[in-house]
Design a protein around this motif. Structure first.
Motif, PDB file in Angstrom:
ATOM      1  N   GLY A  43     -67.331  94.844 143.549  1.00 41.45           N
ATOM      2  CA  GLY A  43     -66.297  94.453 142.598  1.00 41.45           C
ATOM      3  C   GLY A  43     -65.658  93.114 142.929  1.00 41.45           C
ATOM      4  O   GLY A  43     -65.979  92.468 143.929  1.00 41.45           O
ATOM      5  N   GLY A  44     -64.722  92.737 142.056  1.00 42.59           N
ATOM      6  CA  GLY A  44     -63.990  91.488 142.261  1.00 42.59           C
ATOM      7  C   GLY A  44     -63.208  91.527 143.561  1.00 42.59           C
ATOM      8  O   GLY A  44     -63.179  90.552 144.320  1.00 42.59           O
ATOM      9  N   LEU A  45     -62.612  92.664 143.859  1.00 39.47           N
ATOM     10  CA  LEU A  45     -61.812  92.763 145.082  1.00 39.47           C
ATOM     11  C   LEU A  45     -62.691  92.681 146.321  1.00 39.47           C
ATOM     12  O   LEU A  45     -62.300  92.102 147.330  1.00 39.47           O
ATOM     13  N   GLY A  46     -63.873  93.251 146.248  1.00 39.04           N
ATOM     14  CA  GLY A  46     -64.813  93.118 147.355  1.00 39.04           C
ATOM     15  C   GLY A  46     -65.099  91.643 147.643  1.00 39.04           C
ATOM     16  O   GLY A  46     -65.146  91.216 148.801  1.00 39.04           O
ATOM     17  N   TRP A  49     -54.091  88.596 140.323  1.00 38.83           N
ATOM     18  CA  TRP A  49     -55.402  88.637 140.984  1.00 38.83           C
ATOM     19  C   TRP A  49     -55.503  87.619 142.104  1.00 38.83           C
ATOM     20  O   TRP A  49     -56.060  87.921 143.168  1.00 38.83           O
ATOM     21  N   CYS A  58     -58.499  81.685 140.112  1.00 40.04           N
ATOM     22  CA  CYS A  58     -58.846  82.760 139.173  1.00 40.04           C
ATOM     23  C   CYS A  58     -58.680  82.148 137.791  1.00 40.04           C
ATOM     24  O   CYS A  58     -57.554  81.871 137.374  1.00 40.04           O
ATOM     25  N   THR A  71     -56.181  88.322 134.319  1.00 41.40           N
ATOM     26  CA  THR A  71     -56.315  89.450 133.400  1.00 41.40           C
ATOM     27  C   THR A  71     -54.989  90.152 133.098  1.00 41.40           C
ATOM     28  O   THR A  71     -54.766  90.635 131.989  1.00 41.40           O
ATOM     29  N   ASP A  92     -62.963  83.098 140.427  1.00 43.03           N
ATOM     30  CA  ASP A  92     -63.015  84.500 139.995  1.00 43.03           C
ATOM     31  C   ASP A  92     -62.957  84.499 138.472  1.00 43.03           C
ATOM     32  O   ASP A  92     -61.918  84.241 137.886  1.00 43.03           O
ATOM     33  N   SER A 107     -63.911  87.152 136.597  1.00 42.86           N
ATOM     34  CA  SER A 107     -64.186  88.543 136.235  1.00 42.86           C
ATOM     35  C   SER A 107     -63.883  88.879 134.777  1.00 42.86           C
ATOM     36  O   SER A 107     -64.599  89.628 134.150  1.00 42.86           O
TER      37      SER A 107
HETATM   38  C1  PLP Z   1     -60.583  93.404 137.329  1.00 44.50           C
HETATM   39  C2  PLP Z   1     -60.482  92.168 138.131  1.00 44.50           C
HETATM   40  C3  PLP Z   1     -60.753  92.168 139.508  1.00 44.50           C
HETATM   41  C4  PLP Z   1     -61.020  93.426 140.302  1.00 44.50           C
HETATM   42  O1  PLP Z   1     -62.223  93.954 140.110  1.00 44.50           O
HETATM   43  P1  PLP Z   1     -62.666  95.303 140.860  1.00 44.50           P
HETATM   44  O2  PLP Z   1     -64.023  95.466 140.315  1.00 44.50           O
HETATM   45  O3  PLP Z   1     -61.714  96.388 140.505  1.00 44.50           O
HETATM   46  O4  PLP Z   1     -62.668  95.026 142.321  1.00 44.50           O
HETATM   47  C5  PLP Z   1     -60.694  90.963 140.180  1.00 44.50           C
HETATM   48  N1  PLP Z   1     -60.369  89.826 139.547  1.00 44.50           N
HETATM   49  C6  PLP Z   1     -60.080  89.794 138.234  1.00 44.50           C
HETATM   50  C7  PLP Z   1     -59.708  88.513 137.588  1.00 44.50           C
HETATM   51  C8  PLP Z   1     -60.132  90.967 137.485  1.00 44.50           C
HETATM   52  O5  PLP Z   1     -59.846  90.943 136.175  1.00 44.50           O
END
Ligand code: PLP
Length: 367
Positions: A75-78, A105, A151, A155, A179, A181
């Motif tokens: 995931g993004g946090l990883g 984030w 970022c 979000t 980032d 995501s």
């Molecule tokens: C949702 C999100 C994350 C986290 O993602 P996970 O898959 O829950 O680790 C990180 N960065 C942004 C900008 C996000 O929207």
């Protein structure tokens, strides 16, 4: 039956056509006699699925030859830990990382990076309540940072970069890690301006469980010794994202989404639709004296639109009435409150129109 529109921030709405195709192919993919979930990741069937997904993503984002596309997990946090573990080795330790702090984030990314690096917050939007991206001329970057972390779409706060920083002029030559995501594939980007792009799939790509990393070749090979092999980008790249078992079903669905995006006319066409959808919603919010959006106009996200009822005692009634109308998951993130409509690629303009029509009715009924 009421038409359902799902405004979830993530995991989020997927194109109906994609879900339908996945349903049709669930038990028997292309006469293989197997579900995609049951296939060896090294067999010819799945190898063809992942190769097509990679190729289509490269084409959609116009990813240059000297960048690798990796399919990972975590995931993004990883990535908040995986990024420093892969990039800090480029510099003597303790290496410095510059952050542009724009909201929830980046806040999490900063905390995680502090475990590995010396963090410099080069600019912060905190004093504005995270309602804008700090202006580029206010960034106080260090001289020799390992990288600069942004970022590009916050979000939760609903703010989005409407520019791409220039590496030579604005980051002292340090590569940009972005980032993306929650807005990857929503707008045309110039990948060559970034060192690393990462994104969790569950916002604008596909199911949770897949994380995409796009990394420039010269940034590979600098991982810290503590970096787990399964998250070492060089090892993952050498093994074509098959060092360990990749999230096969999530990659398959993402691949269907990429094909759908191509059928829609690609990213430039999606961007035009996203401009249209978000402009409609912001115009309504700005004209209303019942609702408000607090983000600076030149920093508003096209994907995540937070808004507030001026009379917040009506929040519960608003959410209940919206749900009744088939408008789902509009509650704002608990750290910000209020409401949030996430209008990713798979949200048709009809969904935005239905939301506005409902908001108008609700406002008149409670004026
Ligand atoms: C949702 C999100 C994350 C986290 O993602 P996970 O898959 O829950 O680790 C990180 N960065 C942004 C900008 C996000 O929207």
């Amino acid at each position: 039956m009421t038409t359902i529109y799902n405004f979830s921030a993530g995991p989020a709405v997927l194109p109906k056509e994609v879900l339908q195709q996945a349903a049709d192919e669930m038990l028997n993919w292309h006469d293989s006699g197997m579900s995609v979930m049951e296939m060896s990741h090294r067999g010819p069937e799945f190898m063809s699925i992942i190769a097509a997904a990679q190729k289509d993503l490269r084409e959609l984002l116009n990813v240059p030859e000297n960048y690798k596309i990796l399919f990972l997990q975590g995931g993004g946090l990883g990535e908040n830990a995986i990024v420093p573990m892969n990039l800090l080795g480029r510099k003597p330790q303790p290496a410095v990382v510059d952050f542009i702090h724009t909201g929830s984030w980046t806040g999490k990314s900063i905390k995680e990076a502090q475990k590995y690096a010396q963090v410099n917050i080069a600019a912060s939007g905190e004093s504005s309540g995270f309602t804008r991206v700090p202006s580029r001329d206010s960034w106080k970057l260090t001289q020799d940072a390992a990288y600069v972390h942004l970022c590009t779409n916050e979000t939760i706060d609903g703010i989005e970069y409407q520019f791409t920083p220039d590496v030579t002029v604005e980051t002292n030559g340090a590569p940009i890690v972005a980032d993306m995501s929650s807005h990857i594939l929503s707008r045309v980007i110039d990948v060559s301006k970034y060192g690393v792009i990462f994104a969790g799939a569950q916002k604008n790509i596909g199911p949770a469980g897949l994380t995409i990393v796009i990394v420039r070749d010269d940034l590979l090979g600098h991982a810290l010794p503590i970096c787990p092999s399964a998250f070492n980008w060089s090892i993952v790249a050498e093994n074509d994202s098959m060092y360990n078992t990749p999230p096969t079903y999530a990659i398959y669905i993402a691949g269907l989404v990429f094909q759908w995006l191509k059928q829609q006319g690609g990213i430039a066409a999606m961007e035009q639709k996203n401009i249209g959808k978000s402009a409609l919603l912001y115009a309504y919010l700005d004209a209303s004296d019942f609702y408000e959006n607090r983000v600076a106009k030149d920093c508003r996200s096209r994907m995540n639109v937070p808004f507030f009822l001026k009379d917040e005692t009506l929040n519960t009634a608003f959410l209940a009435a919206a749900k009744e109308r088939g408008l789902l998951q509009i509650k704002g993130h608990k750290s910000v409150g209020g409401m949030r409509a996430s209008i990713y690629n798979a949200m048709p303009i009809e969904g935005v129109k239905a939301l506005i029509a409902f908001m108008q009715e609700f406002a008149s009924a409670h004026a």
